[in-house]
Structures are given as structure tokens and as C-alpha cells.
Design a protein around this motif. Structure first.
Motif, PDB file in Angstrom:
ATOM      1  N   ARG A   1       8.416 -15.942   8.397  1.00 52.73           N
ATOM      2  CA  ARG A   1       7.530 -17.031   8.501  1.00 52.73           C
ATOM      3  C   ARG A   1       6.976 -17.514   7.116  1.00 52.73           C
ATOM      4  NH1 ARG A   1       3.393 -15.088  13.201  1.00 52.73           N
ATOM      5  NH2 ARG A   1       4.678 -15.415  14.958  1.00 52.73           N
ATOM      6  N   TRP A   2       7.071 -16.574   6.227  1.00 54.37           N
ATOM      7  CA  TRP A   2       6.437 -16.719   4.912  1.00 54.37           C
ATOM      8  C   TRP A   2       7.099 -16.761   3.869  1.00 54.37           C
ATOM      9  CZ3 TRP A   2       3.776 -13.731   8.360  1.00 54.37           C
ATOM     10  CH2 TRP A   2       2.699 -14.238   8.911  1.00 54.37           C
ATOM     11  N   ALA A   3       8.869 -15.936   4.191  1.00 55.25           N
ATOM     12  CA  ALA A   3       9.544 -16.061   2.778  1.00 55.25           C
ATOM     13  C   ALA A   3      10.803 -15.589   3.344  1.00 55.25           C
ATOM     14  CB  ALA A   3       9.123 -14.803   1.811  1.00 55.25           C
ATOM     15  N   ASP A   4      11.864 -16.140   2.589  1.00 53.90           N
ATOM     16  CA  ASP A   4      13.309 -15.725   2.997  1.00 53.90           C
ATOM     17  C   ASP A   4      13.802 -14.716   2.015  1.00 53.90           C
ATOM     18  OD1 ASP A   4      13.476 -17.799   4.563  1.00 53.90           O
ATOM     19  OD2 ASP A   4      13.503 -19.223   2.908  1.00 53.90           O
ATOM     20  N   ASP A   5      13.244 -14.279   0.894  1.00 54.31           N
ATOM     21  CA  ASP A   5      13.948 -13.373  -0.058  1.00 54.31           C
ATOM     22  C   ASP A   5      13.556 -11.749   0.478  1.00 54.31           C
ATOM     23  OD1 ASP A   5      14.435 -12.433  -2.773  1.00 54.31           O
ATOM     24  OD2 ASP A   5      12.465 -11.581  -2.772  1.00 54.31           O
ATOM     25  N   ALA A   6      14.604 -11.106   0.440  1.00 57.44           N
ATOM     26  CA  ALA A   6      14.643  -9.784   1.109  1.00 57.44           C
ATOM     27  C   ALA A   6      13.382  -8.949   0.157  1.00 57.44           C
ATOM     28  CB  ALA A   6      16.167  -9.238   0.978  1.00 57.44           C
ATOM     29  N   ALA A   7      13.408  -8.986  -0.915  1.00 59.28           N
ATOM     30  CA  ALA A   7      12.583  -8.516  -1.762  1.00 59.28           C
ATOM     31  C   ALA A   7      11.018  -8.891  -1.186  1.00 59.28           C
ATOM     32  CB  ALA A   7      12.710  -8.393  -2.969  1.00 59.28           C
ATOM     33  N   ALA A   8      11.003 -10.164  -1.086  1.00 59.11           N
ATOM     34  CA  ALA A   8       9.499 -10.471  -0.586  1.00 59.11           C
ATOM     35  C   ALA A   8       9.119  -9.904   0.697  1.00 59.11           C
ATOM     36  CB  ALA A   8       9.585 -11.936  -0.794  1.00 59.11           C
ATOM     37  N   LEU A   9      10.182  -9.723   1.743  1.00 62.11           N
ATOM     38  CA  LEU A   9       9.990  -9.406   2.898  1.00 62.11           C
ATOM     39  C   LEU A   9       9.578  -7.970   3.075  1.00 62.11           C
ATOM     40  CD1 LEU A   9      12.821 -11.283   4.935  1.00 62.11           C
ATOM     41  CD2 LEU A   9      10.570 -11.832   4.937  1.00 62.11           C
ATOM     42  N   GLU A  10      10.250  -7.115   2.220  1.00 62.20           N
ATOM     43  CA  GLU A  10      10.112  -5.722   2.067  1.00 62.20           C
ATOM     44  C   GLU A  10       8.406  -5.510   1.712  1.00 62.20           C
ATOM     45  OE1 GLU A  10      11.372  -3.331   3.606  1.00 62.20           O
ATOM     46  OE2 GLU A  10      12.542  -4.632   4.248  1.00 62.20           O
ATOM     47  N   ALA A  11       8.136  -6.567   0.518  1.00 59.33           N
ATOM     48  CA  ALA A  11       6.744  -6.346  -0.175  1.00 59.33           C
ATOM     49  C   ALA A  11       5.803  -6.613   0.873  1.00 59.33           C
ATOM     50  CB  ALA A  11       6.700  -7.287  -1.352  1.00 59.33           C
ATOM     51  N   MET A  12       5.955  -7.701   1.648  1.00 53.29           N
ATOM     52  CA  MET A  12       5.029  -7.979   2.627  1.00 53.29           C
ATOM     53  C   MET A  12       4.733  -6.820   3.948  1.00 53.29           C
ATOM     54  SD  MET A  12       5.251 -12.135   3.911  1.00 53.29           S
ATOM     55  CE  MET A  12       6.868 -12.543   3.311  1.00 53.29           C
ATOM     56  N   LYS A  13       6.090  -6.411   4.179  1.00 57.01           N
ATOM     57  CA  LYS A  13       5.736  -5.159   5.151  1.00 57.01           C
ATOM     58  C   LYS A  13       5.141  -4.112   4.434  1.00 57.01           C
ATOM     59  CE  LYS A  13      10.090  -5.682   7.841  1.00 57.01           C
ATOM     60  NZ  LYS A  13      11.134  -5.257   8.141  1.00 57.01           N
ATOM     61  N   ALA A  14       5.471  -3.515   3.218  1.00 57.59           N
ATOM     62  CA  ALA A  14       4.704  -2.455   2.583  1.00 57.59           C
ATOM     63  C   ALA A  14       3.142  -2.659   2.664  1.00 57.59           C
ATOM     64  CB  ALA A  14       5.353  -2.229   1.225  1.00 57.59           C
ATOM     65  N   LYS A  15       2.807  -3.991   2.586  1.00 57.86           N
ATOM     66  CA  LYS A  15       1.185  -4.302   2.340  1.00 57.86           C
ATOM     67  C   LYS A  15       0.544  -3.951   3.736  1.00 57.86           C
ATOM     68  CE  LYS A  15      -1.766  -6.079  -0.528  1.00 57.86           C
ATOM     69  NZ  LYS A  15      -2.269  -5.760  -1.655  1.00 57.86           N
ATOM     70  N   VAL A  16       1.357  -4.167   4.912  1.00 58.81           N
ATOM     71  CA  VAL A  16       0.665  -4.006   6.230  1.00 58.81           C
ATOM     72  C   VAL A  16      -0.378  -2.915   6.390  1.00 58.81           C
ATOM     73  CG1 VAL A  16       0.802  -4.087   8.651  1.00 58.81           C
ATOM     74  CG2 VAL A  16       2.170  -5.623   7.074  1.00 58.81           C
ATOM     75  N   PRO A  17      -0.044  -1.564   6.222  1.00 61.52           N
ATOM     76  CA  PRO A  17      -0.907  -0.580   6.225  1.00 61.52           C
ATOM     77  C   PRO A  17      -2.272  -0.968   5.448  1.00 61.52           C
ATOM     78  CG  PRO A  17       1.400   0.263   5.843  1.00 61.52           C
ATOM     79  CD  PRO A  17       1.416  -1.179   5.706  1.00 61.52           C
ATOM     80  N   GLN A  18      -2.054  -1.471   4.182  1.00 62.40           N
ATOM     81  CA  GLN A  18      -3.271  -1.553   3.385  1.00 62.40           C
ATOM     82  C   GLN A  18      -4.282  -2.876   3.920  1.00 62.40           C
ATOM     83  OE1 GLN A  18      -2.698  -2.645  -0.835  1.00 62.40           O
ATOM     84  NE2 GLN A  18      -4.598  -3.593  -0.762  1.00 62.40           N
ATOM     85  N   THR A  19      -3.335  -3.831   4.536  1.00 56.33           N
ATOM     86  CA  THR A  19      -4.682  -4.875   4.934  1.00 56.33           C
ATOM     87  C   THR A  19      -4.939  -4.533   6.224  1.00 56.33           C
ATOM     88  OG1 THR A  19      -2.492  -6.273   5.924  1.00 56.33           O
ATOM     89  CG2 THR A  19      -3.191  -6.691   3.545  1.00 56.33           C
ATOM     90  N   MET A  20      -4.225  -4.067   7.121  1.00 56.86           N
ATOM     91  CA  MET A  20      -4.772  -3.528   8.309  1.00 56.86           C
ATOM     92  C   MET A  20      -5.955  -2.607   8.422  1.00 56.86           C
ATOM     93  SD  MET A  20      -3.658  -5.495  11.025  1.00 56.86           S
ATOM     94  CE  MET A  20      -3.576  -4.795  12.612  1.00 56.86           C
ATOM     95  N   THR A  21      -5.695  -1.624   7.323  1.00 57.26           N
ATOM     96  CA  THR A  21      -6.745  -0.647   7.143  1.00 57.26           C
ATOM     97  C   THR A  21      -7.990  -1.328   6.655  1.00 57.26           C
ATOM     98  OG1 THR A  21      -5.384   0.925   6.761  1.00 57.26           O
ATOM     99  CG2 THR A  21      -7.383   1.554   5.870  1.00 57.26           C
ATOM    100  N   GLU A  22      -7.906  -2.323   5.686  1.00 56.25           N
ATOM    101  CA  GLU A  22      -9.056  -3.008   5.289  1.00 56.25           C
ATOM    102  C   GLU A  22      -9.900  -3.815   6.284  1.00 56.25           C
ATOM    103  OE1 GLU A  22      -7.640  -3.468   0.612  1.00 56.25           O
ATOM    104  OE2 GLU A  22      -7.474  -5.334   1.876  1.00 56.25           O
ATOM    105  N   SER A  23      -9.078  -4.256   7.112  1.00 55.67           N
ATOM    106  CA  SER A  23      -9.846  -5.224   8.143  1.00 55.67           C
ATOM    107  C   SER A  23     -10.614  -4.156   9.169  1.00 55.67           C
ATOM    108  CB  SER A  23      -8.712  -5.847   9.012  1.00 55.67           C
ATOM    109  OG  SER A  23      -8.159  -7.328   8.327  1.00 55.67           O
TER     110      SER A  23
END
Ligand code: GSH
Length: 206
Positions: free
Chosen positions: A116-138
Motif C-alpha cells: 500500500r505504501w511502497a513498490d520497491d522490494a527493499a522498502a517492503l522488506e524494511a517495512m516488514k522488519a520494523k513491525v515487531p518494533q512498532t507493535m511492541t511499542e504500541s
């Protein structure tokens, strides 16, 4: 007649549970998101956003869990699913549900729906990698401050509870161990004991 359009494993489970809790008569229709039925011409006529949930009512279709949950609480006063006669308390309930909708759910979506937010494969991977951190913070915020206990808003069960339940259920797939949040984990267990939750989960499986 109310008809809820939902998909198994989706955020629509919150609205499905609330309907089960409400005592209202309703129909539940599955949308096959695995086959992209949410983007079919027929479903887009119901919800042009191409998402679940959608609640068809006699007055038209409502979308967004926050709106549907508030609506259910208000049209089923006997079920006591929210402080509908107290504008300030009701706004506090809406603040919690808005946080789930605008922040927690969006954190999660960066893993399965990063496109929904990016097409670039590296950007998609970077977003996925951030999810444990953002969910933990919430969930740190929910565990320490937002969750009152034993239910989200305190002693009374409200439509905030099924919404938190759905997000907690997503934590393992988001790479977060729910046991790190003992109060939220106990809430999840308490939810599983409710007959309405069991009925909603059974509907997902049919
Ligand atoms: N803010 C909306 C989000 C709805 C939403 O994103 N639903 C997801 C399921 S959890 C969906 O329908 N995804 C299908 C897609 O993105 O194509 C709400 O809370 O109702």
C-alpha cells in the motif's frame, strides 16, 4: 436486518464479536479475501473501499470498525457495550478504538500489506522488519497506560475489548511474544472464555 461482511482472520472479527455480544439479530457473510473478493465488482458496490468489515443496515452501509463498534453499542443499549449516555466516557472509548485503528492496525499492515505504501522490494522488506518494533511499542503503551483492567475501559466490558483482542491475536504472526504483556495476555484469555467470542470464532471456521 443487519448484515456484516467479514473475512476470517481479519479485523472484522472485532465487529463480529460485538454483534454476537449485542443480542441483535444479524446475518454474517464471508468475503473471500484470499481470492480478492473484496475487489470484486459486486463487493465494491457494498464497500467501495474494498475492505472488510462492512455493515449493511436499513439506512445504508457502515464501514470502519470504529464506526461499526460505536453503532452497535448505541443500537443495543441493553447489552451495555459502552458508556453511551456519558459523552466524555464514550469519547475515551473512541480514543482507544481510534488508536487501534489508526496506529496499531496500521503498524501490523506494514507486514502483510506493505504494497500500500511502497513498490520497491527493499522498502517492503524494511517495512516488514520494523513491525515487531512498532507493535511492541504500541503494546507497551497499552499494557502500561491505556488498558485499565480487567477490561480495556475498567470494570465494564465494552466494544474496545474485541478490538484489542483481535490485535493481541496478531502479535505472534508479527514476531512479538504476547506473554511480554501480562495484563493484555490475561485479557486475551478472558476474552476466549466469553460465549460470544467463541460463537464469532466458530463463524469464522464455517
Ligand atoms: N480502518 C479499517 C481497516 C479495514 C481493513 O484494512 N481491513 C482489511 C482486513 S483486516 C482488509 O479488508 N484488507 C483487504 C485488502 O487490503 O485488500 C477498519 O478498521 O475497518
Amino acid at each position: 436486518m443487519l448484515t456484516l461482511y467479514f473475512a476470517p482472520g481479519s479485523c472484522a472479527l472485532a465487529s463480529l464479536i460485538a454483534l454476537e455480544e449485542s443480542g441483535l439479530s444479524f446475518d454474517a457473510k464471508k468475503v473471500n479475501t484470499r481470492e480478492n473478493e473484496q475487489r470484486s465488482e459486486a463487493y465494491l458496490k457494498i464497500n467501495p473501499k474494498g475492505r472488510v468489515p462492512a455493515l449493511a443496515t436499513e439506512r445504508g452501509v457502515l464501514t470502519e470498525n470504529t464506526a461499526i463498534l460505536a453503532y452497535i453499542a448505541q443500537i443495543a443499549p441493553a447489552a451495555k457495550l459502552g458508556p453511551i449516555d456519558d459523552p466524555f466516557e464514550f469519547a475515551r472509548l473512541q480514543a482507544f478504538n481510534s488508536y487501534i485503528s489508526s496506529t496499531v492496525h496500521v503498524n501490523h499492515a506494514h507486514r502483510p500489506r506493505g504494497y500500500r505504501w511502497a513498490d520497491d522490494a527493499a522498502a517492503l522488506e524494511a517495512m516488514k522488519a520494523k513491525v515487531p518494533q512498532t507493535m511492541t511499542e504500541s503494546f507497551e503503551l497499552i499494557e502500561a497506560s491505556l488498558f485499565q483492567g480487567p477490561w480495556v475501559m475498567g470494570d465494564a466490558y465494552t466494544v474496545a475489548d474485541p478490538y484489542l483482542f483481535v490485535m493481541t491475536g496478531w502479535l505472534p504472526s508479527d514476531g512479538v511474544d504476547p506473554s511480554v504483556f501480562p495484563r493484555v495476555s490475561e485479557h486475551y484469555g478472558r476474552m476466549l472464555e466469553r460465549p460470544a467470542v467463541q460463537r464469532a470464532l466458530a463463524r469464522e471456521k464455517v
